[in-house]
Design a protein around this motif. Structure first.
Motif, PDB file in Angstrom:
ATOM      1  N   ASP A  15       1.176  -1.066  -0.029  1.00  0.00           N
ATOM      2  CA  ASP A  15       0.250  -0.130  -0.213  1.00  0.00           C
ATOM      3  C   ASP A  15       0.863   1.298   0.114  1.00  0.00           C
ATOM      4  O   ASP A  15       2.315   0.936  -0.249  1.00  0.00           O
ATOM      5  N   GLU A  16       0.949   2.591   0.191  1.00  0.00           N
ATOM      6  CA  GLU A  16       1.383   3.793  -0.171  1.00  0.00           C
ATOM      7  C   GLU A  16       1.793   4.197   0.934  1.00  0.00           C
ATOM      8  O   GLU A  16       2.740   5.022   0.730  1.00  0.00           O
ATOM      9  N   ASP A  17       1.604   2.873   2.424  1.00  0.00           N
ATOM     10  CA  ASP A  17       2.770   2.932   3.039  1.00  0.00           C
ATOM     11  C   ASP A  17       3.733   1.824   3.140  1.00  0.00           C
ATOM     12  O   ASP A  17       4.712   1.930   4.225  1.00  0.00           O
ATOM     13  N   ASN A  18       4.058   1.182   2.008  1.00  0.00           N
ATOM     14  CA  ASN A  18       4.961  -0.133   2.065  1.00  0.00           C
ATOM     15  C   ASN A  18       3.923  -1.366   2.855  1.00  0.00           C
ATOM     16  O   ASN A  18       5.354  -1.800   3.306  1.00  0.00           O
ATOM     17  N   ASN A  19       3.052  -1.245   3.491  1.00  0.00           N
ATOM     18  CA  ASN A  19       2.572  -2.049   4.304  1.00  0.00           C
ATOM     19  C   ASN A  19       2.479  -3.279   2.895  1.00  0.00           C
ATOM     20  O   ASN A  19       1.464  -3.260   1.937  1.00  0.00           O
TER      21      ASN A  19
END
Length: 280
Positions: A55-59
């Motif tokens: 995702d956008e937070d690199n999760n």
């Protein structure tokens, strides 16, 4: 140490619904001190499509889409983790000016940390509460962060609240109690007021219990050059260690929810969760 985590989440609907695409956050993160050796995700009804994405937070997120009607959605996540010895104080803050507050991130850091520096207004009494601890810590960064985290644990009662967004920081401060996510969101906003980049973390925390009753946990990460993201757990008054297992982190708590997605239909739903953490 080795741990097995079993997390079961079930939504029961009082009539059949169509499931819109869902984002699922149940994958423990691989870190320098935690190795995820096994992971199995069982989803019922079985998705028509399933893809792991960043995702956008690199999760790491499981993105699923469905066909047909159903009266329930069940997600069972099973993982085995192996931990290594970990010393949270094994670091060197660099450049050295970050050892003292207040400090300023450089221009590029501010751009990259922009969302984790977003400030919302908090009351003067809450600001003064934190300032008094900062002064008592002689404006030294690490003593301040550890003292503030411990003081929140000492001054606030922790209570379980199954769902709902975190309270606004001033409400938690006035009540002197809150869930782990309430205390974490309050701490995040205090730190951002003081120019520290802070983000919300959702995950699991293992500690010995006479009668084990684990729940999804929340804590705070602060960014310090030379350390990186540095974990604080205000619910327990400690720095995070090798039995804190992050799943998702974000500047915005909404982006760490384990299940995100909608339904088509007029049904009401009931949420049941079960979390088992075993030391193997």
């Amino acid at each position: 140490m080795k741990f097995k985590i079993t997390h079961i989440t079930t939504y029961l609907f009082d009539s059949e619904v169509f499931l819109e695409p869902h984002y699922l956050r149940f994958r423990p993160s691989q870190t320098s001190y935690v190795n995820v050796s096994e992971l199995a995700l069982t989803i019922l009804p079985q998705p028509a499509g399933h893809k792991m994405v960043q995702d956008e937070d690199n999760n790491s997120v499981d993105f699923c889409w469905f066909e047909g009607m159903t009266s329930q959605l069940t997600i069972k996540a099973e993982s085995v983790l192996e931990t290594k010895p970990y010393n949270p104080f094994n670091f060197l803050i660099y450049p050295q000016n970050f050892n003292t507050l207040p400090f300023q991130y450089n221009v590029l850091q501010k751009k990259l940390l922009f969302s984790a520096l977003e400030v919302v207004p908090i009351s003067k009494v809450l600001s003064d509460y934190a300032l008094s601890i900062l002064q008592r810590s002689n404006f030294n960064t690490i003593p301040y962060l550890t003292n503030l985290t411990k003081q929140l644990h000492d001054d606030f009662s922790v209570e379980y609240r199954a769902d709902g967004a975190p309270f606004i920081p001033d409400e938690t401060f006035q009540l002197k109690r809150g869930s782990c996510r309430d205390l974490s969101w309050m701490l995040i906003n205090v730190l951002r007021q003081q120019g520290l980049a802070a983000r919300f973390v959702s995950g699991y925390y293992y500690f010995d219990m006479v009668k084990p009753a684990y729940e999804l946990h929340a804590w705070v990460d602060v960014y310090l050059p030379g350390i990186g993201w540095f974990g604080l757990d205000p619910s327990h008054g400690i720095l995070t260690g090798n039995t804190h297992f992050p799943i998702a982190s974000s500047a915005h708590y909404e982006h760490t929810m384990p299940v995100s997605g909608g339904i088509r239909g007029s049904a009401s739903s009931k949420l049941n969760t079960e979390l088992i953490i075993e030391k193997l």
